[in-house]
Design a protein around this motif. Structure first.
Motif, mmCIF file in Angstrom:
data_model
loop_
_atom_site.group_PDB
_atom_site.id
_atom_site.type_symbol
_atom_site.label_atom_id
_atom_site.label_comp_id
_atom_site.label_asym_id
_atom_site.label_seq_id
_atom_site.Cartn_x
_atom_site.Cartn_y
_atom_site.Cartn_z
ATOM 1 N N GLU A 28 36.791 70.608 24.458
ATOM 2 C CA GLU A 28 36.902 69.182 24.766
ATOM 3 C C GLU A 28 36.752 69.280 26.227
ATOM 4 N N PRO A 29 35.787 68.791 26.943
ATOM 5 C CA PRO A 29 35.609 68.741 28.369
ATOM 6 C C PRO A 29 36.623 67.727 28.812
ATOM 7 N N ASN A 30 37.048 67.894 30.177
ATOM 8 C CA ASN A 30 38.014 66.972 30.768
ATOM 9 C C ASN A 30 37.314 65.802 31.462
ATOM 10 N N MET A 31 37.195 65.039 30.474
ATOM 11 C CA MET A 31 36.683 63.408 30.740
ATOM 12 C C MET A 31 37.582 62.435 31.171
ATOM 13 N N LYS A 32 38.877 62.679 30.907
ATOM 14 C CA LYS A 32 39.763 61.450 31.563
ATOM 15 C C LYS A 32 39.744 61.172 32.923
ATOM 16 N N LEU A 33 39.206 62.221 33.967
ATOM 17 C CA LEU A 33 39.075 61.818 35.246
ATOM 18 C C LEU A 33 37.783 60.814 35.330
ATOM 19 N N TYR A 34 36.936 60.932 34.510
ATOM 20 C CA TYR A 34 35.601 60.368 34.639
ATOM 21 C C TYR A 34 35.896 58.795 34.224
ATOM 22 N N PHE A 35 36.470 58.469 33.156
ATOM 23 C CA PHE A 35 36.930 57.287 32.563
ATOM 24 C C PHE A 35 37.988 56.543 33.522
ATOM 25 N N PHE A 36 39.026 57.234 34.117
ATOM 26 C CA PHE A 36 39.715 56.641 35.159
ATOM 27 C C PHE A 36 38.898 56.104 36.657
ATOM 28 N N VAL A 37 38.015 56.903 36.837
ATOM 29 C CA VAL A 37 37.283 56.392 38.075
ATOM 30 C C VAL A 37 36.411 54.962 37.754
ATOM 31 N N LEU A 38 35.770 55.212 36.358
ATOM 32 C CA LEU A 38 35.160 53.954 35.826
ATOM 33 C C LEU A 38 35.978 52.731 35.624
ATOM 34 N N LEU A 39 37.074 52.932 35.278
ATOM 35 C CA LEU A 39 38.239 51.649 35.170
ATOM 36 C C LEU A 39 38.584 51.308 36.533
ATOM 37 N N ALA A 40 38.634 52.120 37.393
ATOM 38 C CA ALA A 40 39.089 51.591 38.844
ATOM 39 C C ALA A 40 37.891 50.743 39.256
ATOM 40 N N PHE A 41 36.543 51.424 39.309
ATOM 41 C CA PHE A 41 35.585 50.610 39.870
ATOM 42 C C PHE A 41 35.582 49.171 39.069
ATOM 43 N N SER A 42 35.581 49.284 37.512
ATOM 44 C CA SER A 42 35.741 47.636 36.853
ATOM 45 C C SER A 42 36.653 46.970 37.454
ATOM 46 N N ALA A 43 37.933 47.718 37.760
ATOM 47 C CA ALA A 43 38.977 46.630 38.217
ATOM 48 C C ALA A 43 38.441 46.082 39.637
ATOM 49 N N ALA A 44 37.882 46.785 40.325
ATOM 50 C CA ALA A 44 37.515 46.346 41.700
ATOM 51 C C ALA A 44 36.447 45.297 41.538
ATOM 52 N N ALA A 45 35.353 45.607 40.669
ATOM 53 C CA ALA A 45 34.440 44.425 40.461
ATOM 54 C C ALA A 45 35.148 43.056 39.848
ATOM 55 N N VAL A 46 36.102 43.112 39.105
ATOM 56 C CA VAL A 46 36.788 41.710 38.559
ATOM 57 C C VAL A 46 37.140 41.092 39.830
ATOM 58 N N VAL A 47 37.583 41.681 40.663
ATOM 59 C CA VAL A 47 38.038 40.624 42.051
ATOM 60 C C VAL A 47 36.762 40.202 42.900
ATOM 61 N N VAL A 48 35.631 40.927 42.694
ATOM 62 C CA VAL A 48 34.530 40.292 43.344
ATOM 63 C C VAL A 48 33.820 39.214 42.568
ATOM 64 N N LYS A 49 33.384 39.966 41.043
ATOM 65 C CA LYS A 49 32.737 39.390 40.055
ATOM 66 C C LYS A 49 33.349 39.288 38.924
ATOM 67 N N PRO A 50 34.335 38.503 38.355
ATOM 68 C CA PRO A 50 35.154 38.419 37.385
ATOM 69 C C PRO A 50 34.419 38.904 35.932
ATOM 70 N N ALA A 51 33.392 38.288 35.820
ATOM 71 C CA ALA A 51 32.607 38.189 34.699
ATOM 72 C C ALA A 51 31.981 39.599 34.445
ATOM 73 N N VAL A 52 31.402 40.267 35.758
ATOM 74 C CA VAL A 52 30.860 41.515 35.573
ATOM 75 C C VAL A 52 31.929 42.558 35.524
ATOM 76 N N GLY A 53 33.034 42.275 36.020
ATOM 77 C CA GLY A 53 34.082 43.308 35.886
ATOM 78 C C GLY A 53 34.653 43.546 34.444
ATOM 79 N N VAL A 54 34.837 42.241 33.693
ATOM 80 C CA VAL A 54 35.301 42.341 32.382
ATOM 81 C C VAL A 54 34.339 43.252 31.399
ATOM 82 N N ILE A 55 33.078 42.650 31.713
ATOM 83 C CA ILE A 55 31.912 43.557 30.973
ATOM 84 C C ILE A 55 32.110 45.032 31.061
ATOM 85 N N GLN A 56 32.269 45.362 32.367
ATOM 86 C CA GLN A 56 32.370 47.010 32.765
ATOM 87 C C GLN A 56 33.438 47.467 32.075
#
Length: 680
Positions: A28-56
């Motif tokens: 099992e590759p250690n993918m948790k770090l990658y998904f955590f980074v993706l979620l962090a960017f998605s949360a940041a996108a919700v502040v700027v553009k809520p619709a895009v952030g939710v989709i991400q």
């Protein structure tokens, strides 16, 4: 039972869980770090553009769920494959162990208790039921497990069981037994009875070629009256045929004085055990009052072809003749063996050979760019005298020869001092290293007074020269200089100086010799004949007469052998330590270091003057080695005795040097060699 990484015991389920975790970490590759980074960017996108952030965020969650499901299925598939493979391997291992085509036995080497055996081994052992609760010795008598305990994987000897021979392979494994540890031996038994029989049969039927020569045929015919010649030859034929009939081989009379004998290897041991008794049988034939025929036998063994066997036999008979005859020499791929050789050798020399050798040597000297003359280590007067005679031949041919000699370590200092004062011998004496550096292509190296490569003054010089001539009178040893361009080897001559003097008679006039050279040659003859009392023949006195005509002064020669008072005292100190062995052999063992070689040789000569002494041996410490001088009146062949200790020489004069030992040890070896000589 499984063991955790911390060293704690685990039960079956815990062990399986631990194994699954290890496999999961590997797959099992250690993918948790990658998904955590993706979620962090998605949360940041919700502040700027809520619709895009939710989709991400939604896409990231879907990808994570898909990854988890796919990885779980892959892990289950791999675990199922591993379980299947493990089961297959275990099944195959059990099947191989039970149905192995090789007989197998498992036992405890410490107790000899049989644990298990397959059907193949039961059939070999002649047992219907399994060999449980019995000992290995009961199934296989005289079987030892020592080779397994020594770490070997094959038994060094064949094991016999029920009339069959087996090659046994095996290995040891350590297993737990209670709270202790034990050893289990797994052995595999290969039947080699038929193969061993074929091998033994092949070895026993290998051909052996032998050449038998009547040594003294010409002298025998002269000694026999015309009416008895046929009868004497018939007796010799009968003795040889009777001896050869035991081998059921093929005996052919190839010439009037030579036989060719072919037999199988299985009969050789019998011939060697009786020391080739045909030698004694033929010697018992009496011709006249004192004459008796003798044989020389050459045997060729262990050759790859009949041509090689015949070559070995030819070399062997040549070796036997060069050692004095009346003996058998056996040659294989590696070395020589000798049997017999105890009777006095009779002179078998012709002036024809000397003339041929003189012409050949003259041509070699004329064609050589450089000429080097080298004798043995610690050169004596015979060695130096022969070298001086060869220098005169080179001078007569307009060539300049140099003598390779250690001017510091030698036994001919009085004679050497005379030559160093002569203008003709200026810069003639060189060291072996100097000659080795100066040697050019086309050089000629003449070796005198030895034919053994390990005994020459400088062995590298001998090995680097491709044109070598050998002039020697010692009985040939198992090691000798091969492929010589000229080999003037006469064991019936008294000295190397006598041989060189014979060559001089065909190449020079008496007036061409310097007085110092003629006296040096005469001194060499006097030294080796003990003032013309040992090993002398008609040719010896002819050579001495030629040297006398060349200007040699016998009084000057006698002065060369004068000793000082200290040398005489040392010689008699050695004689005082002598003891008699077998009533007619004098042995003097000197443990003190510092005895000179010449003094020891003179002491050995002096011991022969004692009433009843037939042979003498002087042993003395020479640094870390032990040197030995041996002398005989002729009844005892000291060369055969000394050769057993690594030495050599002639039947009446021999010597040797044994490395890294002491006098006491060599003394015991000499006693054993003497006993063996008389026993055989």
């Amino acid at each position: 039972m499984s063991i955790s990484p911390r060293g704690l015991p685990l039960d079956g389920n815990q062990g399986e869980k631990e194994m699954n975790k290890k496999i999961s970490r590997l797959l099992e590759p250690n993918m948790k770090l990658y998904f955590f980074v993706l979620l962090a960017f998605s949360a940041a996108a919700v502040v700027v553009k809520p619709a895009v952030g939710v989709i991400q965020c939604a896409v990231t969650v879907v990808l994570y769920v898909y990854f988890r499901n796919t990885n779980q299925k892959r892990k289950q598939g791999i675990l199922q494959y591993i379980d299947s493979l493990t089961g297959s391997v275990e099944t195959a291992s059990k099947s191989t162990l039970i149905n192995s085509p090789l007989p197998m036995m498992v036992y405890r080497p410490d107790t000899g208790e049989v644990i298990w055996s397959n059907e193949g081994f039961l059939q070999l052992a002649g047992v219907r039921e399994h060999l449980f609760e019995i000992k290995v010795a009961d199934a296989v008598p005289n079987y030892s497990s020592r080779w397994l305990l020594e770490g070997k994987q094959e038994c060094p000897e064949r094991v016999e069981m029920n009339g069959r021979l087996f090659r046994v392979y095996g290995n040891l494994v350590r297993t737990g037994k209670g709270q202790g540890q034990g050893l289990l031996a797994t052995t595999y038994w290969v039947d080699t009875t038929d193969a061993d029989h074929i091998r033994d049969r092949y070895t026993a039927t290998r051909p052996v070629v032998s050449i038998i020569t009547i040594d003294n045929y010409e002298d025998l015919m002269k000694a026999c009256p015309d009416a008895t010649r046929s009868a004497v030859l018939a007796q010799i034929d009968e003795k040889i045929n009777t001896w050869a009939s035991a081998a059921r081989g093929m005996l052919v009379k190839a010439d009037r004085d030579q036989y060719l004998f072919l037999f199988e290897e299985q009969y050789y041991a019998q011939f060697a055990a009786d020391r080739f008794s045909v030698l004694d049988a033929v010697r018992e034939i009496k011709v006249g009052d004192s004459f008796q025929p003798t044989l020389s036998i050459g045997v060729g063994r262990d050759g790859d072809s009949m041509a090689d066997l015949y070559k070995y036999a030819s070399l062997s008979v040549e070796m036997a003749l060069s050692r004095g005859g009346d003996q058998c020499a056996v040659r294989n791929k590696i070395d020589f063996e000798f049997y017999g050789g105890r009777s006095k050798s009779t002179e078998k020399r012709t002036k024809v050979k000397s003339r041929v050798m003189a012409n050949a040597l003259g041509e070699l000297i004329a064609d050589a760019k450089q000429i080097y003359i080298m004798g043995h280590v610690n050169a004596d007067m015979d060695c130096l005298g022969a070298a001086a005679g060869l220098c005169s031949i080179a001078r007569k041919r307009g060539k300049r020869a140099q003598i390779v000699m250690d001017v510091e370590r030698n036994s001919a200092r009085p004679l050497l001092a005379r030559f160093q004062d002569l203008p003709e011998y200026e810069d003639v004496f060189v060291s072996g290293s100097e000659a080795f550096l100066k040697m050019q292509a086309g050089s000629l190296l003449i070796v005198v007074d030895t034919s053994r490569p390990e005994r020459v003054e400088h062995q590298q010089l001998l090995e680097s020269c491709n044109r070598v001539a050998v002039i020697d009178h010692h009985r040939r040893a198992s090691s000798y200089i091969e492929n010589a361009a000229l080999n003037f080897h006469e064991p019936y001559a008294s000295s190397a100086s006598e041989l060189v003097t014979e060559l001089l008679q065909y190449l020079m006039e008496p007036t061409d010799l310097l007085r110092a050279e003629s006296e040096a040659l005469l001194a060499g003859i006097v030294l080796d004949t003990k003032n013309f009392t040992m090993r002398t023949g008609g040719r010896t006195f002819e050579a001495a007469a030629f040297l006398r005509r060349s200007g040699a002064d016998t009084a000057e020669v006698q002065r060369l052998f004068q000793n000082d008072l200290s040398s005489m005292i040392s010689r008699y100190a050695i004689i005082r330590q002598a003891e008699l062995y077998r009533d007619d052999i004098a042995i003097a063992s000197v443990e003190e270091d510092g005895v000179e070689r010449v003094t020891a040789a003179q002491a050995a000569d002096e011991l022969l003057t004692l009433k009843g002494v037939q042979a003498s041996f002087v042993l003395y410490q020479a640094g870390s080695d032990v040197s030995m001088s041996a002398r005989s009146l002729g009844e005892i062949n000291v060369q055969v005795i000394v050769e057993a200790l690594g030495g050599g020489g002639n039947s009446t004069t021999a010597g040797g040097r044994i490395a890294d030992t002491d006098v006491e040890s060599v003394h015991q070896q000499l006693i054993d060699a003497i006993d063996q000589y008389f026993e055989k």
